[in-house]
Design an enzyme around this catalytic site. Sequence first.
Site, PDB file in Angstrom:
ATOM      1  CE  LYS A  13      -2.148  -0.923   3.911  1.00  0.00           C
ATOM      2  NZ  LYS A  13      -1.454  -2.165   4.307  1.00  0.00           N
ATOM      3  NE  ARG A  88      -3.811  -1.125  10.412  1.00  0.00           N
ATOM      4  CZ  ARG A  88      -2.713  -0.590   9.878  1.00  0.00           C
ATOM      5  NH1 ARG A  88      -2.742   0.613   9.365  1.00  0.00           N
ATOM      6  NH2 ARG A  88      -1.598  -1.280   9.850  1.00  0.00           N
ATOM      7  NE  ARG A 127       7.693  -2.485   5.792  1.00  0.00           N
ATOM      8  CZ  ARG A 127       6.362  -2.354   5.808  1.00  0.00           C
ATOM      9  NH1 ARG A 127       5.743  -1.897   4.748  1.00  0.00           N
ATOM     10  NH2 ARG A 127       5.664  -2.689   6.864  1.00  0.00           N
ATOM     11  NE  ARG A 139       6.665  -0.077  10.274  1.00  0.00           N
ATOM     12  CZ  ARG A 139       5.499  -0.166   9.650  1.00  0.00           C
ATOM     13  NH1 ARG A 139       5.373   0.306   8.428  1.00  0.00           N
ATOM     14  NH2 ARG A 139       4.464  -0.736  10.226  1.00  0.00           N
ATOM     15  NE  ARG A 150       2.647  -4.522  11.378  1.00  0.00           N
ATOM     16  CZ  ARG A 150       3.616  -4.277  10.506  1.00  0.00           C
ATOM     17  NH1 ARG A 150       4.809  -4.853  10.653  1.00  0.00           N
ATOM     18  NH2 ARG A 150       3.410  -3.477   9.498  1.00  0.00           N
TER      19      ARG A 150
HETATM   20  P1  AMP Z   1       1.277   0.687   9.360  1.00  0.00           P
HETATM   21  O1  AMP Z   1       2.459   1.570   9.124  1.00  0.00           O
HETATM   22  O2  AMP Z   1       0.071   1.104   8.569  1.00  0.00           O
HETATM   23  O3  AMP Z   1       1.601  -0.772   9.208  1.00  0.00           O
HETATM   24  O4  AMP Z   1       0.850   0.907  10.890  1.00  0.00           O
HETATM   25  C1  AMP Z   1       1.745   0.578  11.945  1.00  0.00           C
HETATM   26  C2  AMP Z   1       0.970   0.468  13.244  1.00  0.00           C
HETATM   27  O5  AMP Z   1       0.342   1.715  13.543  1.00  0.00           O
HETATM   28  C3  AMP Z   1      -0.155  -0.548  13.243  1.00  0.00           C
HETATM   29  O6  AMP Z   1       0.292  -1.867  13.518  1.00  0.00           O
HETATM   30  C4  AMP Z   1      -1.039  -0.001  14.370  1.00  0.00           C
HETATM   31  O7  AMP Z   1      -0.499  -0.267  15.645  1.00  0.00           O
HETATM   32  C5  AMP Z   1      -0.932   1.491  14.135  1.00  0.00           C
HETATM   33  N1  AMP Z   1      -1.957   1.974  13.184  1.00  0.00           N
HETATM   34  C6  AMP Z   1      -1.751   2.509  11.949  1.00  0.00           C
HETATM   35  N2  AMP Z   1      -2.894   2.839  11.362  1.00  0.00           N
HETATM   36  C7  AMP Z   1      -3.878   2.506  12.242  1.00  0.00           C
HETATM   37  C8  AMP Z   1      -5.295   2.586  12.218  1.00  0.00           C
HETATM   38  N3  AMP Z   1      -5.946   3.075  11.147  1.00  0.00           N
HETATM   39  N4  AMP Z   1      -5.977   2.127  13.294  1.00  0.00           N
HETATM   40  C9  AMP Z   1      -5.346   1.651  14.375  1.00  0.00           C
HETATM   41  N5  AMP Z   1      -4.017   1.536  14.463  1.00  0.00           N
HETATM   42  C10 AMP Z   1      -3.270   1.958  13.408  1.00  0.00           C
END
Ligand code: AMP
Length: 196
Positions: A13, A88, A127, A139, A150
């Site tokens: 994404k 989400r 990554r 990360r 996740r």
């Molecule tokens: P991402 O970079 O999108 O993989 O997000 C990393 C982490 O941020 C996720 O595993 C969640 O802990 C938190 N996070 C990101 N976006 C959301 C969301 N829309 N709702 C809840 N937690 C989020």
Amino acid sequence: MRLILLGPPGAGKGTQAQRLVEKHGIPQLSTGDMLRAAVQAGTEVGKRAKAVMDAGELVSDAIVNAIVAERIDQPDCAKGFILDGYPRTLVQADAVEAMLAERGIALDTVIELVVDDKALVGRIVKRAEDAKAAGQPVRKDDNPEVFEERLREYYKKTAPLTGYYYAKGKLKTVDGMASIDAVTAEIGKVLAAAVK
Ligand code: AMP
């Protein structure tokens, strides 16, 4: 143009969103990036989100909804935006509907990147390796153990959104297992048909 990119962690994404930013000149709104920035800056939101993110769980709907509501009112979002990693949960999806309706704007389409779970762990490991090789911070949640959590969170809370948007006639699916360029081309076709 306002669109949502859906798909599990590691689906691509972020990569595709960056390409869309370049092509269409609209911002990528990644709640993950925004939350990581808040953690880095040590804000109140960052302090509350850190442990949850490190564990691979979802941050509360109230926190992310508030972040996005504030962000879409920024001038650079006037012509549109790409939501990456948000919504989400079904609660967040309803919040998006309300936010857009309040502002008199509509969502053009939702694109789901469909990927094979087995490939995802490998992508996440890569990554992390790429970030390390480039001298960038790795990360904390990009490791196989946290990734499992996740992915569980994704299936429990996010996967139902495909049905939600399908029922609204907004969902388009793209094969996320194809090459990055092929996925970009496919997304381009979907957008050309959806945004007329
Ligand atoms: P991402 O970079 O999108 O993989 O997000 C990393 C982490 O941020 C996720 O595993 C969640 O802990 C938190 N996070 C990101 N976006 C959301 C969301 N829309 N709702 C809840 N937690 C989020």
